[in-house]
Motif scaffolding. Sequence first.
Motif, PDB file in Angstrom:
ATOM      1  N   VAL A  25       4.285   6.757 -10.823  1.00 10.29           N
ATOM      2  CA  VAL A  25       5.301   7.487 -11.599  1.00 10.29           C
ATOM      3  C   VAL A  25       4.547   8.284 -12.646  1.00 10.29           C
ATOM      4  CG1 VAL A  25       5.682   5.434 -13.082  1.00 10.29           C
ATOM      5  CG2 VAL A  25       7.341   7.278 -13.101  1.00 10.29           C
ATOM      6  N   SER A  26       4.936   9.550 -12.811  1.00  3.51           N
ATOM      7  CA  SER A  26       4.244  10.428 -13.754  1.00  3.51           C
ATOM      8  C   SER A  26       2.737  10.345 -13.451  1.00  3.51           C
ATOM      9  CB  SER A  26       4.628  10.009 -15.177  1.00  3.51           C
ATOM     10  OG  SER A  26       3.837  10.642 -16.122  1.00  3.51           O
ATOM     11  N   PHE A  27       1.888  10.090 -14.432  1.00  2.00           N
ATOM     12  CA  PHE A  27       0.456  10.003 -14.101  1.00  2.00           C
ATOM     13  C   PHE A  27      -0.016   8.591 -13.802  1.00  2.00           C
ATOM     14  CE2 PHE A  27       0.622  10.087 -18.730  1.00  2.00           C
ATOM     15  CZ  PHE A  27      -0.180   9.014 -19.087  1.00  2.00           C
ATOM     16  N   MET A  28       0.921   7.660 -13.659  1.00  2.34           N
ATOM     17  CA  MET A  28       0.512   6.349 -13.126  1.00  2.34           C
ATOM     18  C   MET A  28       0.264   6.497 -11.628  1.00  2.34           C
ATOM     19  SD  MET A  28       2.514   2.739 -12.985  1.00  2.34           S
ATOM     20  CE  MET A  28       2.273   1.704 -11.527  1.00  2.34           C
ATOM     21  N   PRO A  29      -0.923   6.096 -11.169  1.00  2.00           N
ATOM     22  CA  PRO A  29      -1.228   6.273  -9.741  1.00  2.00           C
ATOM     23  C   PRO A  29      -0.445   5.303  -8.867  1.00  2.00           C
ATOM     24  CG  PRO A  29      -2.962   5.000 -10.794  1.00  2.00           C
ATOM     25  CD  PRO A  29      -2.014   5.409 -11.886  1.00  2.00           C
ATOM     26  N   GLN A  30      -0.287   5.641  -7.596  1.00  4.12           N
ATOM     27  CA  GLN A  30       0.254   4.659  -6.650  1.00  4.12           C
ATOM     28  C   GLN A  30      -0.888   3.740  -6.227  1.00  4.12           C
ATOM     29  OE1 GLN A  30       0.346   8.189  -3.544  1.00  4.12           O
ATOM     30  NE2 GLN A  30       0.987   6.310  -2.620  1.00  4.12           N
ATOM     31  N   PHE A  31      -0.542   2.536  -5.813  1.00  6.79           N
ATOM     32  CA  PHE A  31      -1.565   1.596  -5.353  1.00  6.79           C
ATOM     33  C   PHE A  31      -1.355   1.300  -3.887  1.00  6.79           C
ATOM     34  CE2 PHE A  31      -1.313   1.115  -9.876  1.00  6.79           C
ATOM     35  CZ  PHE A  31      -2.627   0.950 -10.275  1.00  6.79           C
ATOM     36  N   ARG A  32      -2.453   1.430  -3.133  1.00  4.99           N
ATOM     37  CA  ARG A  32      -2.380   1.183  -1.687  1.00  4.99           C
ATOM     38  C   ARG A  32      -2.495  -0.302  -1.371  1.00  4.99           C
ATOM     39  NH1 ARG A  32      -7.060   5.199  -0.658  1.00  4.99           N
ATOM     40  NH2 ARG A  32      -6.670   5.795  -2.786  1.00  4.99           N
ATOM     41  N   LYS A  33      -2.125  -0.643  -0.137  1.00  4.17           N
ATOM     42  CA  LYS A  33      -2.199  -2.048   0.277  1.00  4.17           C
ATOM     43  C   LYS A  33      -3.638  -2.540   0.354  1.00  4.17           C
ATOM     44  CE  LYS A  33       2.160  -1.914   2.640  1.00  4.17           C
ATOM     45  NZ  LYS A  33       3.046  -2.538   3.603  1.00  4.17           N
ATOM     46  N   THR A  34      -4.581  -1.602   0.474  1.00  3.11           N
ATOM     47  CA  THR A  34      -5.994  -2.010   0.483  1.00  3.11           C
ATOM     48  C   THR A  34      -6.453  -2.332  -0.947  1.00  3.11           C
ATOM     49  OG1 THR A  34      -6.510   0.355   0.447  1.00  3.11           O
ATOM     50  CG2 THR A  34      -6.733  -0.787   2.559  1.00  3.11           C
ATOM     51  N   GLU A  35      -5.689  -1.874  -1.938  1.00  5.75           N
ATOM     52  CA  GLU A  35      -6.027  -2.217  -3.326  1.00  5.75           C
ATOM     53  C   GLU A  35      -5.227  -3.446  -3.760  1.00  5.75           C
ATOM     54  OE1 GLU A  35      -6.811   2.303  -4.977  1.00  5.75           O
ATOM     55  OE2 GLU A  35      -4.776   1.684  -4.470  1.00  5.75           O
ATOM     56  N   ILE A  36      -3.905  -3.334  -3.613  1.00  3.94           N
ATOM     57  CA  ILE A  36      -3.026  -4.456  -3.947  1.00  3.94           C
ATOM     58  C   ILE A  36      -2.270  -4.809  -2.670  1.00  3.94           C
ATOM     59  CG2 ILE A  36      -1.071  -5.210  -5.356  1.00  3.94           C
ATOM     60  CD1 ILE A  36      -1.985  -3.261  -7.522  1.00  3.94           C
ATOM     61  N   SER A  37      -2.603  -5.953  -2.085  1.00  2.00           N
ATOM     62  CA  SER A  37      -1.959  -6.362  -0.827  1.00  2.00           C
ATOM     63  C   SER A  37      -0.487  -6.703  -1.099  1.00  2.00           C
ATOM     64  CB  SER A  37      -2.675  -7.585  -0.246  1.00  2.00           C
ATOM     65  OG  SER A  37      -2.459  -8.691  -1.106  1.00  2.00           O
ATOM     66  N   ASP A  38       0.315  -6.786  -0.035  1.00  2.05           N
ATOM     67  CA  ASP A  38       1.721  -7.169  -0.200  1.00  2.05           C
ATOM     68  C   ASP A  38       1.831  -8.536  -0.877  1.00  2.05           C
ATOM     69  OD1 ASP A  38       2.818  -4.860   0.813  1.00  2.05           O
ATOM     70  OD2 ASP A  38       2.932  -5.615   2.872  1.00  2.05           O
ATOM     71  N   ASP A  39       0.910  -9.426  -0.496  1.00  2.71           N
ATOM     72  CA  ASP A  39       0.934 -10.769  -1.095  1.00  2.71           C
ATOM     73  C   ASP A  39       0.646 -10.701  -2.601  1.00  2.71           C
ATOM     74  OD1 ASP A  39       1.023 -13.726  -0.680  1.00  2.71           O
ATOM     75  OD2 ASP A  39      -1.004 -13.546  -1.508  1.00  2.71           O
ATOM     76  N   ASP A  40      -0.343  -9.885  -2.967  1.00  3.63           N
ATOM     77  CA  ASP A  40      -0.660  -9.738  -4.397  1.00  3.63           C
ATOM     78  C   ASP A  40       0.480  -9.052  -5.150  1.00  3.63           C
ATOM     79  OD1 ASP A  40      -3.065 -11.040  -4.390  1.00  3.63           O
ATOM     80  OD2 ASP A  40      -4.303  -9.243  -4.372  1.00  3.63           O
ATOM     81  N   LEU A  41       1.135  -8.103  -4.484  1.00  9.10           N
ATOM     82  CA  LEU A  41       2.254  -7.412  -5.135  1.00  9.10           C
ATOM     83  C   LEU A  41       3.413  -8.387  -5.376  1.00  9.10           C
ATOM     84  CD1 LEU A  41       3.526  -4.896  -6.269  1.00  9.10           C
ATOM     85  CD2 LEU A  41       4.064  -4.133  -3.949  1.00  9.10           C
ATOM     86  N   ASP A  42       3.628  -9.248  -4.409  1.00  6.42           N
ATOM     87  CA  ASP A  42       4.662 -10.269  -4.547  1.00  6.42           C
ATOM     88  C   ASP A  42       4.340 -11.202  -5.735  1.00  6.42           C
ATOM     89  OD1 ASP A  42       7.029 -11.477  -3.203  1.00  6.42           O
ATOM     90  OD2 ASP A  42       5.696 -13.214  -3.180  1.00  6.42           O
ATOM     91  N   ALA A  43       3.078 -11.591  -5.828  1.00  5.61           N
ATOM     92  CA  ALA A  43       2.650 -12.450  -6.945  1.00  5.61           C
ATOM     93  C   ALA A  43       2.779 -11.693  -8.275  1.00  5.61           C
ATOM     94  CB  ALA A  43       1.212 -12.914  -6.732  1.00  5.61           C
ATOM     95  N   LEU A  44       2.406 -10.420  -8.252  1.00  9.49           N
ATOM     96  CA  LEU A  44       2.526  -9.578  -9.448  1.00  9.49           C
ATOM     97  C   LEU A  44       3.984  -9.518  -9.916  1.00  9.49           C
ATOM     98  CD1 LEU A  44       1.110  -7.529 -11.359  1.00  9.49           C
ATOM     99  CD2 LEU A  44       1.417  -5.795  -9.582  1.00  9.49           C
ATOM    100  N   SER A  45       4.902  -9.378  -8.962  1.00 10.26           N
ATOM    101  CA  SER A  45       6.330  -9.370  -9.299  1.00 10.26           C
ATOM    102  C   SER A  45       6.751 -10.714  -9.890  1.00 10.26           C
ATOM    103  CB  SER A  45       7.180  -9.088  -8.057  1.00 10.26           C
ATOM    104  OG  SER A  45       7.053  -7.752  -7.700  1.00 10.26           O
ATOM    105  N   ALA A  46       6.236 -11.799  -9.320  1.00 11.37           N
ATOM    106  CA  ALA A  46       6.574 -13.129  -9.857  1.00 11.37           C
ATOM    107  C   ALA A  46       6.102 -13.224 -11.307  1.00 11.37           C
ATOM    108  CB  ALA A  46       5.936 -14.227  -9.007  1.00 11.37           C
TER     109      ALA A  46
END
Length: 127
Positions: A96-117
Motif C-alpha cells: 500500500v502506498s510505498f509499503m512494498p508487497q511481500f512475496r511467498k518466497t519472502e513471507i510464506s503463507d504459514d508465516d503470514l498466518d502466524a504474523l496475523s495471529a
Amino acid sequence: MKRFVSGVALVAAGIGTALHAQESADRAARVEQGRQVYEYWCEPCHGRGLGLPGFGALPGTHQLQIKYRDTDIPAVLDERTDLVPAFIETIVRQGVSFMPQFRKTEISDDDLDALSAYLTRNNPDKR
Ligand code: HEC
C-alpha cells in the motif's frame, strides 16, 4: 456407581483442561512465530524509534501517525487492537502506498498466518 460417574466426570474435565492448555500453548507458539516474522520484516518501518533525518518516526509509523492523527488508534502497528487477518494479509500481499508487497518466497503463507495471529492477538473481536 455414583463414584464411577464422578470419576468419569473428573477424567473428562481433566482432558478438557489438558486440551485447553494444549490449545493455548499452540496459540502462544504461533504468536511467537509471528512476532519473529514481524520483527524481521515489519518492524524496520512500523516500529518505534526515529526515522530518516527530518522524520520523527520510522516510515510506516510516520504515515500511520498522519492517517490516524484524529483517532485513538496507535501508529505503531503491533500496538493495534483493531486488526483482523484479512486486512493484514491483503496489505502484506499487495502493498500500500510505498509499503512494498511481500512475496511467498519472502513471507510464506504459514508465516503470514502466524504474523496475523501476532498482530490480532490483542483484538478482543478476533481470537
Ligand atoms: C518499507 C517500509 C514498510 C515495511 C517494510 C512494511 N510496511 Fe506496512 N506500511 C508502510 C507504510 C508507509 C504504510 C502506510 C501506507 C499509507 O499511507 O496508507 C503501511 C501500512 C500498513 C498497513 C495498513 C495500516 C492501516 O491501518 O492503514 C498494514 C496492515 C501494514 N502496513 C502491515 C505491514 C506488515 C505486516 C509488514 C511486515 C510484513 C509491513 N507492513 C512492512 C510501510 C512499510
